[in-house]
Design an enzyme around this catalytic site. Sequence first.
Site, PDB file in Angstrom:
ATOM      1  N   LYS A  72      26.101   3.215  -5.601  1.00 32.36           N
ATOM      2  CA  LYS A  72      25.857   2.652  -4.269  1.00 32.36           C
ATOM      3  C   LYS A  72      27.050   2.857  -3.322  1.00 32.36           C
ATOM      4  CE  LYS A  72      22.825  -0.909  -6.198  1.00 32.36           C
ATOM      5  NZ  LYS A  72      22.757  -2.274  -6.748  1.00 32.36           N
ATOM      6  N   TYR A 194      16.503   6.874  -5.454  1.00 31.34           N
ATOM      7  CA  TYR A 194      17.391   5.783  -5.883  1.00 31.34           C
ATOM      8  C   TYR A 194      17.444   5.697  -7.415  1.00 31.34           C
ATOM      9  CZ  TYR A 194      18.974   1.057  -6.918  1.00 31.34           C
ATOM     10  OH  TYR A 194      19.646  -0.024  -7.458  1.00 31.34           O
ATOM     11  N   TYR A 246      29.163  -8.199  -7.848  1.00 30.93           N
ATOM     12  CA  TYR A 246      28.083  -9.197  -7.877  1.00 30.93           C
ATOM     13  C   TYR A 246      28.627 -10.573  -7.463  1.00 30.93           C
ATOM     14  CZ  TYR A 246      26.371  -5.606 -11.116  1.00 30.93           C
ATOM     15  OH  TYR A 246      26.038  -4.441 -11.713  1.00 30.93           O
TER      16      TYR A 246
HETATM   17  O1  DON Z   1      18.463  -1.041  -9.543  1.00 31.71           O
HETATM   18  C1  DON Z   1      18.739  -1.250 -10.702  1.00 31.71           C
HETATM   19  O2  DON Z   1      18.325  -2.228 -11.267  1.00 31.71           O
HETATM   20  C2  DON Z   1      19.681  -0.305 -11.452  1.00 31.71           C
HETATM   21  N1  DON Z   1      19.328   1.033 -11.350  1.00 31.71           N
HETATM   22  C3  DON Z   1      21.091  -0.454 -10.961  1.00 31.71           C
HETATM   23  C4  DON Z   1      21.548  -1.801 -11.313  1.00 31.71           C
HETATM   24  C5  DON Z   1      22.980  -2.043 -11.293  1.00 31.71           C
HETATM   25  O3  DON Z   1      23.821  -1.361 -11.854  1.00 31.71           O
HETATM   26  C6  DON Z   1      23.251  -3.340 -10.664  1.00 31.71           C
HETATM   27  N2  DON Z   1      24.192  -3.304  -9.644  1.00 31.71           N
HETATM   28  N3  DON Z   1      24.508  -3.915  -8.721  1.00 31.71           N
END
Ligand code: DON
Length: 324
Positions: A72, A194, A246
Amino acid sequence: MPEVAQQHQLQILVDALYEKHRGTTDGELATYIPELAKVNPQDFGICVVTAGGDVFEAGDCDRPFTIQSISKAFTYGLAMDEFGADKVLCHVGVEPSGDAFNAIELHSGTNRPYNPMINSGAITITALLHSRYGDQTFERVLECFSTIAGRELSIDKNVYESERRTGHRNRAIAHLLLNFGVVHEEAEAALDVYFKQCSILITTRDLAMMAATLANMGCHPVTGRSAFSIAYVKDILSIMFTCGMYDYSGQWAYRVGVPAKSGVSGGVMAVVNRQLGIGTYSPRLDRFGNSVRGTEVCIDLASRLGLHVFDCVNVGSNFLDAIL
Ligand code: DON
C-alpha cells in the site's frame, strides 16, 4: 599471525538480535487468506540496508513471502506521482481511522477512506491507477515495485487465487466505494489488481532494500534508479508514521519512532530517513496483526541505535544550523 577481519558493528547487532528473538513463538499465523496459513511459522529474517547500499542480515533473508499490505505504501507513491497530491487527496484522506484495516466504513463527512494504509484507501488508490492504466495496471505496479526492490519481482499465484476466492470483505469495501462514487465503474477489475499487488513475492532482503530506497529519497541505493518523484517520499513516510502499523501505530511511534508498514504475511518494513532501511520477516502476528518478532526487533534496533526521530542523539536540521 593472520589478520582476523573485524565484523561490522551493525552485523554484530543484527546477529545478536536474531539470536535474542529466534526462540520466540508468541503470536498466530494469519489464516483468513487460507494460503497464508501454509507458511513455516519458524521462518525469521532480519535485514538492514544503509542508504549507501551496504547489507547486514541474519536468518532466512532469502525466503520468499507475499508483500501484502506493505504494497500500500508503494502504490500510494505511484498514484501520487501519476496524479499529484491534490487529486489523490480528493479520493483518500490522511487521518488514522482508529478502526481495523479491513473495516467496511468511510469517513462520515467526506465519504472518502480515512487513509491509504487501510484496505478501503488502498483499493481506492489501486482503482485510481486502474482508471489511468486499465488492463496494464498490474504490469505498471509490478514494474514500479521491481524498480524499488532493484530486481524483477513476480507474484505467488496460489496466494492471489486464495485471496481472490475468499476476499468477500474486500469485495464489500469495493462496492461501498463504488456506491459513493469514490472509485470508477470497473471496481471489480481494480480489486483484482489489488489482490495481485498483495501477492507480489519478496524476501526480507528485498524488503530492506525497498525500505532503503525510501530512506534514500526514492532512489535505489545500488541501481540508482528512482520509482517515483523525490517530492512524494515525505508524504509516503508521513502516512506510514501515523497509520502504518494498524491500531498499534501510536505505540509504534512512541516506542520505535520511525515510519513503518506491516503486512499480514509477517513482513515489517521500517525507514530511518536518509540512513537505513529495515526489513524483517516472521509470520506469527500479534493481536494488532503485526509480526511479533518484527516488532520486537525494531524496538530493540531503535533503542540500541538511537533511531527514534525524537531521540536525544538526533540533533535536528543542518539547515537551521547553517542559517542561525
Ligand atoms: O486485503 C487484505 O486483506 C490483504 N491482501 C492485505 C492485508 C494486510 O496485509 C493488512 N494490512 N493492513
